[in-house]
Design a protein around this motif. Structure first.
Motif, PDB file in Angstrom:
ATOM      1  N   ASN A 193     -21.532  40.238   0.864  1.00 35.89           N
ATOM      2  CA  ASN A 193     -20.941  40.720  -0.166  1.00 35.89           C
ATOM      3  C   ASN A 193     -20.148  39.592  -1.160  1.00 35.89           C
ATOM      4  O   ASN A 193     -19.404  38.935  -0.391  1.00 35.89           O
ATOM      5  N   GLY A 194     -20.134  39.650  -2.291  1.00 33.41           N
ATOM      6  CA  GLY A 194     -19.247  38.948  -3.149  1.00 33.41           C
ATOM      7  C   GLY A 194     -20.168  37.590  -3.831  1.00 33.41           C
ATOM      8  O   GLY A 194     -20.620  36.778  -3.215  1.00 33.41           O
ATOM      9  N   ASP A 195     -20.104  37.779  -5.133  1.00 32.42           N
ATOM     10  CA  ASP A 195     -21.024  36.747  -6.145  1.00 32.42           C
ATOM     11  C   ASP A 195     -20.380  35.557  -6.409  1.00 32.42           C
ATOM     12  O   ASP A 195     -20.978  34.692  -7.074  1.00 32.42           O
ATOM     13  N   CYS A 196     -18.853  35.708  -6.668  1.00 32.38           N
ATOM     14  CA  CYS A 196     -17.986  34.835  -7.256  1.00 32.38           C
ATOM     15  C   CYS A 196     -17.236  34.090  -6.172  1.00 32.38           C
ATOM     16  O   CYS A 196     -16.899  34.610  -4.865  1.00 32.38           O
ATOM     17  N   VAL A 197     -16.828  32.939  -6.302  1.00 33.11           N
ATOM     18  CA  VAL A 197     -15.893  31.928  -5.261  1.00 33.11           C
ATOM     19  C   VAL A 197     -14.729  31.726  -5.773  1.00 33.11           C
ATOM     20  O   VAL A 197     -14.520  31.049  -6.951  1.00 33.11           O
ATOM     21  N   SER A 198     -13.592  31.784  -4.840  1.00 34.13           N
ATOM     22  CA  SER A 198     -12.136  31.471  -5.263  1.00 34.13           C
ATOM     23  C   SER A 198     -11.769  30.556  -4.100  1.00 34.13           C
ATOM     24  O   SER A 198     -12.283  30.581  -2.851  1.00 34.13           O
ATOM     25  N   THR A 199     -10.602  29.817  -4.165  1.00 32.93           N
ATOM     26  CA  THR A 199      -9.944  29.217  -3.203  1.00 32.93           C
ATOM     27  C   THR A 199      -8.850  29.872  -2.500  1.00 32.93           C
ATOM     28  O   THR A 199      -8.333  30.710  -3.253  1.00 32.93           O
ATOM     29  N   PHE A 200      -8.783  29.683  -1.252  1.00 30.71           N
ATOM     30  CA  PHE A 200      -7.543  30.021  -0.613  1.00 30.71           C
ATOM     31  C   PHE A 200      -6.678  28.819   0.150  1.00 30.71           C
ATOM     32  O   PHE A 200      -7.182  28.323   0.987  1.00 30.71           O
ATOM     33  N   PRO A 201      -5.569  28.564  -0.359  1.00 32.13           N
ATOM     34  CA  PRO A 201      -4.831  27.430  -0.371  1.00 32.13           C
ATOM     35  C   PRO A 201      -4.210  27.378   1.181  1.00 32.13           C
ATOM     36  O   PRO A 201      -3.984  26.414   1.669  1.00 32.13           O
TER      37      PRO A 201
END
Length: 286
Positions: free
Chosen positions: A250-258
């Protein structure tokens, strides 16, 4: 004394001594060749008066071996053996001479080959020295070219200008909005400023984005085709920095986790979540 006692006895007769001392000669007996007739002595009646002192024929002394002549066959065999031995000696002599010649020629050949190898070794050493000098020259030239390239890059960077509040990195300008938006709103905001949600194509850009120390949207999604991750410019992602066990279903978009390692901090999430985002604008020289 009668002369008949001194006459030569007939050797074809058999002489027999009788019991009374007298000798008889038999006509029907033949004396064989292996008896020596010369050693038969006549009795000396003048010197020895008695019959006991008369000399008798010694058969054992007369049976002397007469050497027999060598047969022609044996002479041929001996001659052949002598010829064979002569040829054998000659062959051995030729063989020894040939071996000596081969040894001498071999030594000469080895010496010539050793000299040739020495010459080749000297040539190789000289060639090695030439290559080492060429390598040193190439290193110097490479260092000079690198220095010139860096100076040229600095000159290029100096001619590039980013809009106010945008940060120059490489040949792109980056902008971070201090407001949170969902993925689609973030993408639209960047496009209104002739930019895109940030596209990360190498480790240097990944480190630069992490330098903001914020959880931000990046321009990566699989909305067009599930599990096929593409950037907002339509190119398929080849360089990826996913967190462990990512991407999930699940989840179609990507973000960063610093908070994670800088090279393993991408996570696919719901596109409706609101986060900070970074826009990227590629500069072109005027």
């Amino acid at each position: 004394m009668s002369e008949d006692h001194y006459t030569m006895p007939d050797l074809t007769k058999k002489v027999d001594r009788r019991a009374d001392g007298r000798m008889e000669i038999c006509d029907d007996v033949i004396i064989y060749d292996n008896y020596c007739a010369e050693e038969i002595t006549t009795p000396n009646m003048a010197e020895n008066g008695t019959q006991d002192q008369q000399q008798s024929v010694s058969v054992s002394e007369c049976q002397t071996a007469i050497p027999q002549s060598i047969s022609p066959r044996k002479r041929d065999l001996l001659g052949s053996a002598a010829v064979f031995l002569g040829f054998l000696c000659l062959f051995l002599l030729i063989l020894v001479i040939a071996l000596l010649v081969l040894v001498v020629l071999g030594k000469k050949g080895w010496t010539a080959e050793r000299n040739q190898l020495h010459v080749e070794k000297v040539d190789l050493l000289a060639e090695r020295e030439t290559l080492l000098r060429s390598n040193a020259d190439m290193k110097t030239l490479n260092a000079n070219l690198t220095e010139k390239s860096e100076k040229l890059q600095q000159q290029i960077d100096a001619t590039l200008c980013c809009p106010a509040e945008w940060t120059l990195f490489g040949q792109s300008c980056y902008f971070k909005l201090a407001l949170k938006r969902n993925w689609e709103q973030s993408k639209a905001f960047c496009e209104t400023r002739s930019a895109n949600l940030v596209i990360i194509s190498n480790k240097e850009e990944q480190e630069f984005v992490n330098s903001f120390r914020l959880r931000v949207w990046i321009g990566l999604t699989d909305r067009q085709k599930n599990r096929v991750w593409k950037w907002v410019n339509g190119s398929v992602a080849t360089t990826k920095f996913w967190m462990p066990r990512m991407p999930k279903r699940n989840g179609d978009c990507v973000s960063t986790f610093p908070g994670n390692s800088k090279f393993t901090n991408w996570k696919n999430i719901n596109c409706n979540e609101k986060h900070y985002f970074i826009c990227q604008k590629t500069l072109r020289k005027d």
